[in-house]
Design an enzyme around this catalytic site. Structure first.
Site: not given
Ligand code: F6R
Length: 258
Positions: A67, A136, A138, A143
């Site tokens: 992403d 959440d 994701h 989301e």
């Molecule tokens: C980032 C991504 C997100 C993160 C998630 C956890 O490329 O795809 O899904 O893996 O938001 O983020 P952290 O590791 O910062 O807690």
């Protein structure tokens, strides 16, 4: 689904790096799916160490990131492009032409997303996908309510994600509202998936993903449908799993546990 629980976040990164190295040794032209955020930092640091000290070779590797924020200028230090270069790419021998990251500045976003999906297929599909998980539930930026069949597209970030990610910006208002993200359907096509999670803030999402129903309200629960998905967790992130003892017992009995 395989669940591995370790005492520390450091161990998670090291185990994941060993699994990536095993994959690259078996298939040097592996197509990797990569994540950003705090979670994979230990993994990337260990891969850099393995490259420098043990010659782990990335010369034939192709990578696709999950992403990217929409609208941040390319030079912005919070783009995922910048993150990948700083934390991994510039320290290993991966060819820049082989690293794909969604463009958050494409004029025609829809055409870009279609091209990204096509390019993954043209490269042979993702062999090993690394994931984190949002509080959440994701994966990538899928989301709650994201279709479990979704493909790469633009997505509006949830308020909780904006709040969680505001730690990287000077204020929540600065966090972009939109991101381009691989879909749940795109992710499920990877041949192997490793999701990493650490910390108590992820415990509820991990429990919902591993032991709850498969639902678009927790995108990570879709991994229950995958034939080769592994969760590597620290004790805090595993804190709300009802079957934690069982997962640990299974690991203890496995001759080749990672
Ligand atoms: C980032 C991504 C997100 C993160 C998630 C956890 O490329 O795809 O899904 O893996 O938001 O983020 P952290 O590791 O910062 O807690």
């Amino acid at each position: 689904m395989e669940v591995i629980i370790k005492d520390t976040v450091e161990e998670i990164g090291k185990i994941a790096a060993r699994l990536v190295a095993r994959q690259l040794n078996a298939k040097p032209d592996t197509v990797l799916g990569l994540a950003t955020g705090s979670t994979p930092l230990g993994l990337y640091a260990e891969l850099v160490r393995m490259h420098k000290e043990q010659g782990l070779d990335f010369s034939q590797v192709v990578s696709f990131n999950l992403d990217e924020y929409v609208g941040l200028p390319e030079s912005h230090p919070q783009t995922y492009d910048y993150f990948m270069r700083e934390n991994l790419f510039k320290h290993i021998n991966i060819s820049e032409h082989n690293t794909y990251i969604p463009s958050g500045t494409a004029d025609n976003c829809e055409a870009f997303c279609e091209w990204y999906e096509r390019r993954i297929k043209e490269c042979g599909g993702i062999d090993l996908q690394i994931l984190g998980i949002g509080s959440d539930g994701h994966i990538a930026f899928n989301e709650p309510s994201s279709s479990l069949g979704s493909r790469t597209r633009i997505k509006t970030l949830a308020k909780q994600t904006i709040d969680d990610n505001s730690r990287f910006f000077s204020s929540p208002e600065e966090v972009p509202i939109y991101a381009i993200t691989m879909g749940v359907g795109t992710i499920l096509e990877a041949r192997k998936i490793i999701l990493l999670a650490s910390g108590q803030a992820k415990a509820a999402a991990v429990a919902a993903a591993v032991e709850g129903p498969v639902t678009s309200m927790v995108a990570a629960s879709a991994l229950q449908l995958h034939r080769d998905a592994m969760f590597i967790l620290d004790r805090e992130a595993a804190g709300e799993l009802k079957m934690a003892d069982y997962y640990e017992w299974v690991q203890a009995k496995m001759a080749h546990a990672p």
